[in-house]
Design an enzyme around this catalytic site. Structure first.
Site, PDB file in Angstrom:
ATOM      1  N   THR A 128      67.074 -17.741 -78.374  1.00  0.00           N
ATOM      2  CA  THR A 128      65.703 -17.257 -78.197  1.00  0.00           C
ATOM      3  C   THR A 128      64.714 -18.402 -77.988  1.00  0.00           C
ATOM      4  OG1 THR A 128      63.877 -16.277 -79.486  1.00  0.00           O
ATOM      5  CG2 THR A 128      65.705 -17.114 -80.741  1.00  0.00           C
ATOM      6  N   ASP A 129      63.635 -18.089 -77.287  1.00  0.00           N
ATOM      7  CA  ASP A 129      62.570 -19.097 -77.112  1.00  0.00           C
ATOM      8  C   ASP A 129      61.858 -19.391 -78.437  1.00  0.00           C
ATOM      9  OD1 ASP A 129      61.106 -16.730 -77.420  1.00  0.00           O
ATOM     10  OD2 ASP A 129      59.927 -16.957 -75.573  1.00  0.00           O
ATOM     11  N   GLU A 130      62.127 -18.558 -79.459  1.00  0.00           N
ATOM     12  CA  GLU A 130      61.456 -18.769 -80.748  1.00  0.00           C
ATOM     13  C   GLU A 130      61.917 -20.050 -81.435  1.00  0.00           C
ATOM     14  OE1 GLU A 130      60.735 -15.289 -83.127  1.00  0.00           O
ATOM     15  OE2 GLU A 130      60.913 -13.966 -81.390  1.00  0.00           O
ATOM     16  N   TYR A 152      63.908 -16.298 -89.354  1.00  0.00           N
ATOM     17  CA  TYR A 152      64.693 -15.838 -88.194  1.00  0.00           C
ATOM     18  C   TYR A 152      64.918 -16.975 -87.207  1.00  0.00           C
ATOM     19  CZ  TYR A 152      65.512 -13.937 -83.512  1.00  0.00           C
ATOM     20  OH  TYR A 152      66.002 -13.722 -82.247  1.00  0.00           O
ATOM     21  N   LYS A 156      68.408 -18.940 -86.053  1.00  0.00           N
ATOM     22  CA  LYS A 156      68.869 -18.998 -84.652  1.00  0.00           C
ATOM     23  C   LYS A 156      69.037 -20.467 -84.219  1.00  0.00           C
ATOM     24  CE  LYS A 156      69.553 -16.201 -82.023  1.00  0.00           C
ATOM     25  NZ  LYS A 156      70.821 -15.459 -81.733  1.00  0.00           N
TER      26      LYS A 156
HETATM   27  P1  NAD Z   1      69.575  -6.047 -82.105  1.00  0.00           P
HETATM   28  O1  NAD Z   1      69.023  -6.260 -83.478  1.00  0.00           O
HETATM   29  O2  NAD Z   1      69.132  -4.874 -81.297  1.00  0.00           O
HETATM   30  O3  NAD Z   1      71.183  -5.971 -82.179  1.00  0.00           O
HETATM   31  C1  NAD Z   1      71.945  -6.862 -82.932  1.00  0.00           C
HETATM   32  C2  NAD Z   1      73.374  -6.335 -82.926  1.00  0.00           C
HETATM   33  O4  NAD Z   1      74.195  -7.257 -83.660  1.00  0.00           O
HETATM   34  C3  NAD Z   1      73.541  -4.977 -83.609  1.00  0.00           C
HETATM   35  O5  NAD Z   1      74.396  -4.153 -82.867  1.00  0.00           O
HETATM   36  C4  NAD Z   1      74.156  -5.326 -84.958  1.00  0.00           C
HETATM   37  O6  NAD Z   1      74.964  -4.274 -85.500  1.00  0.00           O
HETATM   38  C5  NAD Z   1      74.994  -6.542 -84.583  1.00  0.00           C
HETATM   39  N1  NAD Z   1      75.278  -7.414 -85.728  1.00  0.00           N
HETATM   40  C6  NAD Z   1      74.393  -7.885 -86.647  1.00  0.00           C
HETATM   41  N2  NAD Z   1      75.039  -8.658 -87.542  1.00  0.00           N
HETATM   42  C7  NAD Z   1      76.338  -8.694 -87.165  1.00  0.00           C
HETATM   43  C8  NAD Z   1      77.489  -9.338 -87.670  1.00  0.00           C
HETATM   44  N3  NAD Z   1      77.430 -10.089 -88.785  1.00  0.00           N
HETATM   45  N4  NAD Z   1      78.665  -9.176 -87.038  1.00  0.00           N
HETATM   46  C9  NAD Z   1      78.740  -8.398 -85.911  1.00  0.00           C
HETATM   47  N5  NAD Z   1      77.692  -7.750 -85.403  1.00  0.00           N
HETATM   48  C10 NAD Z   1      76.498  -7.909 -86.014  1.00  0.00           C
HETATM   49  O7  NAD Z   1      69.319  -7.410 -81.332  1.00  0.00           O
HETATM   50  P2  NAD Z   1      68.858  -7.695 -79.832  1.00  0.00           P
HETATM   51  O8  NAD Z   1      67.400  -7.576 -79.751  1.00  0.00           O
HETATM   52  O9  NAD Z   1      69.726  -6.954 -78.908  1.00  0.00           O
HETATM   53  O10 NAD Z   1      69.196  -9.255 -79.748  1.00  0.00           O
HETATM   54  C11 NAD Z   1      70.499  -9.690 -79.357  1.00  0.00           C
HETATM   55  C12 NAD Z   1      70.534 -11.197 -79.331  1.00  0.00           C
HETATM   56  O11 NAD Z   1      69.552 -11.692 -78.429  1.00  0.00           O
HETATM   57  C13 NAD Z   1      70.222 -11.844 -80.687  1.00  0.00           C
HETATM   58  O12 NAD Z   1      71.070 -12.952 -80.853  1.00  0.00           O
HETATM   59  C14 NAD Z   1      68.779 -12.290 -80.564  1.00  0.00           C
HETATM   60  O13 NAD Z   1      68.516 -13.400 -81.376  1.00  0.00           O
HETATM   61  C15 NAD Z   1      68.704 -12.620 -79.090  1.00  0.00           C
HETATM   62  N6  NAD Z   1      67.374 -12.479 -78.461  1.00  0.00           N
HETATM   63  C16 NAD Z   1      66.668 -11.332 -78.628  1.00  0.00           C
HETATM   64  C17 NAD Z   1      65.435 -11.192 -77.978  1.00  0.00           C
HETATM   65  C18 NAD Z   1      64.632  -9.918 -78.092  1.00  0.00           C
HETATM   66  O14 NAD Z   1      63.505  -9.870 -77.575  1.00  0.00           O
HETATM   67  N7  NAD Z   1      65.126  -8.859 -78.693  1.00  0.00           N
HETATM   68  C19 NAD Z   1      64.940 -12.231 -77.183  1.00  0.00           C
HETATM   69  C20 NAD Z   1      65.711 -13.403 -77.033  1.00  0.00           C
HETATM   70  C21 NAD Z   1      66.931 -13.507 -77.679  1.00  0.00           C
HETATM   71  P1  TYD Z   2      58.149  -8.578 -82.315  1.00  0.00           P
HETATM   72  O1  TYD Z   2      58.508  -7.446 -81.418  1.00  0.00           O
HETATM   73  O2  TYD Z   2      58.464  -8.466 -83.770  1.00  0.00           O
HETATM   74  O3  TYD Z   2      58.825  -9.886 -81.690  1.00  0.00           O
HETATM   75  P2  TYD Z   2      58.651 -11.446 -82.125  1.00  0.00           P
HETATM   76  O4  TYD Z   2      57.782 -11.552 -83.300  1.00  0.00           O
HETATM   77  O5  TYD Z   2      60.056 -11.845 -82.440  1.00  0.00           O
HETATM   78  O6  TYD Z   2      58.087 -12.116 -80.908  1.00  0.00           O
HETATM   79  O7  TYD Z   2      56.608  -8.874 -82.176  1.00  0.00           O
HETATM   80  C1  TYD Z   2      56.032  -9.197 -80.937  1.00  0.00           C
HETATM   81  C2  TYD Z   2      54.567  -9.485 -81.142  1.00  0.00           C
HETATM   82  O8  TYD Z   2      53.915  -8.301 -81.618  1.00  0.00           O
HETATM   83  C3  TYD Z   2      54.331 -10.542 -82.212  1.00  0.00           C
HETATM   84  O9  TYD Z   2      53.205 -11.325 -81.816  1.00  0.00           O
HETATM   85  C4  TYD Z   2      53.986  -9.747 -83.450  1.00  0.00           C
HETATM   86  C5  TYD Z   2      53.296  -8.512 -82.897  1.00  0.00           C
HETATM   87  N1  TYD Z   2      53.483  -7.267 -83.692  1.00  0.00           N
HETATM   88  C6  TYD Z   2      52.364  -6.500 -84.039  1.00  0.00           C
HETATM   89  O10 TYD Z   2      51.216  -6.822 -83.687  1.00  0.00           O
HETATM   90  N2  TYD Z   2      52.571  -5.366 -84.758  1.00  0.00           N
HETATM   91  C7  TYD Z   2      53.798  -4.965 -85.161  1.00  0.00           C
HETATM   92  O11 TYD Z   2      53.929  -3.906 -85.835  1.00  0.00           O
HETATM   93  C8  TYD Z   2      54.934  -5.761 -84.801  1.00  0.00           C
HETATM   94  C9  TYD Z   2      56.323  -5.355 -85.202  1.00  0.00           C
HETATM   95  C10 TYD Z   2      54.716  -6.915 -84.065  1.00  0.00           C
END
Ligand code: NAD
Ligand code: TYD
Length: 339
Positions: A128-130, A152, A156
């Site tokens: 992630t970019d985070e 988090y 990562k």
């Molecule tokens: P999500 O929370 O929707 O899904 C996570 C999945 O991982 C779930 O199916 C969960 O059951 C599984 N999981 C959790 N712990 C586990 C374990 N110990 N063993 C096996 N499976 C496990 O997540 P997402 O939003 O789809 O993100 C997927 C990946 O992409 C993550 O690594 C996250 O850090 C990365 N990512 C997410 C975003 C975003 O905006 N959501 C952006 C950049 C990177």
């Molecule tokens: P989020 O979807 O939790 O992603 P991340 O914090 O990992 O980027 O949040 C996206 C943005 O939205 C972040 O600036 C926090 C804000 N946010 C709210 O304002 N209200 C909410 O209820 C949530 C969950 C997030």
């Protein structure tokens, strides 16, 4: 790549990636390995299980469970791992970081060990970019130092560093992508966009943190999946690639877009106490991935429009999630913050 293990494939991005791979590559078999935490959902893969029964399989398991990982790797003769499995929500990491460290750091190490033992063709880490931390000005390059500020993002970053260590120390063919915020179908409604869309459909308040001026690069999930695909096929082992649109949007602007698309009033917006240590802005340069031929295909406006439409048309998917554990989490997360 013939036998691909997608860990965390029952989650949001993982399930979209599985669908993309099965559609695109007729010779690839996909095994989803997932612990099925609150975020794992077989409804995300319902159509995949029906449409690609002969090339798709599912194994329940924890990436931190070395014996189970070993068993599945051996049985299924996996040659490529793409690791999406993670605890992913910043707000939950503020409530307790235990599972984040166990999965995102230790689980990554377990997968890397298995990749080394079975001498696989590629291990890809979805990051992630985070990990760059908040970027108040300019944009992050893949070579920039990591400045994590939440449990988090720290976990990562730990996973990323372990991946690089396995490349440097053992020559493991590792690649890493660092994606910006994804939006689209099958995102668990704890993340801001599906939370706001589903609340707005039900005329419930949208809890906007702080002044709502934080900025995120919201990208359409399929663009991110295509970026990972390009890195798997054309990326160099040992390299990191940022994936995003390179356009940041303020949360208040994103919120107005959702309400406008749904025809709902701005009075649904409920300012709430800010998230502790809230990263103000993320921003990434993606020229390195573009040089491999990848392009982001959706603007923010197109991505948010498609996303809102999907949640409007797929109430069957999100209504059953918004009960039980979800309601308990929601109460704990937002109680006493002005909602
Ligand atoms: P999500 O929370 O929707 O899904 C996570 C999945 O991982 C779930 O199916 C969960 O059951 C599984 N999981 C959790 N712990 C586990 C374990 N110990 N063993 C096996 N499976 C496990 O997540 P997402 O939003 O789809 O993100 C997927 C990946 O992409 C993550 O690594 C996250 O850090 C990365 N990512 C997410 C975003 C975003 O905006 N959501 C952006 C950049 C990177
Ligand atoms: P989020 O979807 O939790 O992603 P991340 O914090 O990992 O980027 O949040 C996206 C943005 O939205 C972040 O600036 C926090 C804000 N946010 C709210 O304002 N209200 C909410 O209820 C949530 C969950 C997030």
């Amino acid at each position: 790549m013939q036998k691909l293990m997608v860990t965390g494939g029952a989650g949001f991005i993982g399930s979209n990636f599985v669908r993309h791979v099965l559609r695109t590559y007729p010779d690839v078999h996909v095994l989803v390995y997932d612990k099925m935490t609150y975020a794992g959902n077989l409804d995300n893969l319902k159509d995949v299980a029906e449409d690609y029964a002969e090339r798709y399989s599912f194994e329940r398991g924890d990436i931190a469970d070395a014996a189970r990982v070993d068993e599945v790797m051996q049985q299924c003769r996996i040659d490529t791992i793409v690791n999406f499995a993670a605890e992913t929500h910043v707000d939950r990491s503020l409530m307790g970081a235990d599972s984040f460290i166990r999965t995102d750091v230790f689980g990554t190490y377990v997968l890397l060990e298995a990749a080394k033992t079975y001498d696989i063709e590629r291990y890809h880490q979805v990051s992630t970019d985070e990990v760059y931390g908040q970027v108040l000005e300019g944009a992050s390059l893949e070579t920039d130092p990591l400045h994590t500020r939440s449990p988090y993002s720290a976990s990562k970053a730990g996973g990323d560093l372990m991946c690089i260590a396995y490349h440097e120390s053992f020559g493991l063919p590792v690649t890493i992508t660092r994606g910006s915020n994804n939006i689209g179908p099958y995102q668990y409604p704890e993340k801001v966009v599906p939370l706001f869309v589903t609340n707005a459909i039900d005329d419930l308040p949208l809890p906007l943190y702080g002044d709502g001026r934080q900025m995120r690069d919201y990208q359409y999930v399929l663009d991110h999946c295509e970026g990972i695909d390009v890195v798997l096929h054309k990326g160099q082992p040992g390299e990191i690639y940022n994936v995003g649109t390179e356009v940041e949007t303020e949360n208040i602007v994103m919120t107005h877009a959702i309400l406008d698309l749904l025809g709902k009033p701005y009075s649904l917006i409920q300012p709430v106490t800010d998230r502790p240590g809230h990263d103000r802005r993320y921003s990434i340069h993606c020229a390195k991935l573009r040089a491999l031929g990848w392009r982001s295909r959706h603007t923010f406006e197109q991505a948010i429009e498609k996303t809102v439409r999907w949640y409007v048309e797929n109430e069957w998917w999100w209504r059953k999630i918004k009960n039980g554990e979800y309601i308990e989490y929601y109460r704990k997360q937002y109680a006493g913050r002005g909602i």
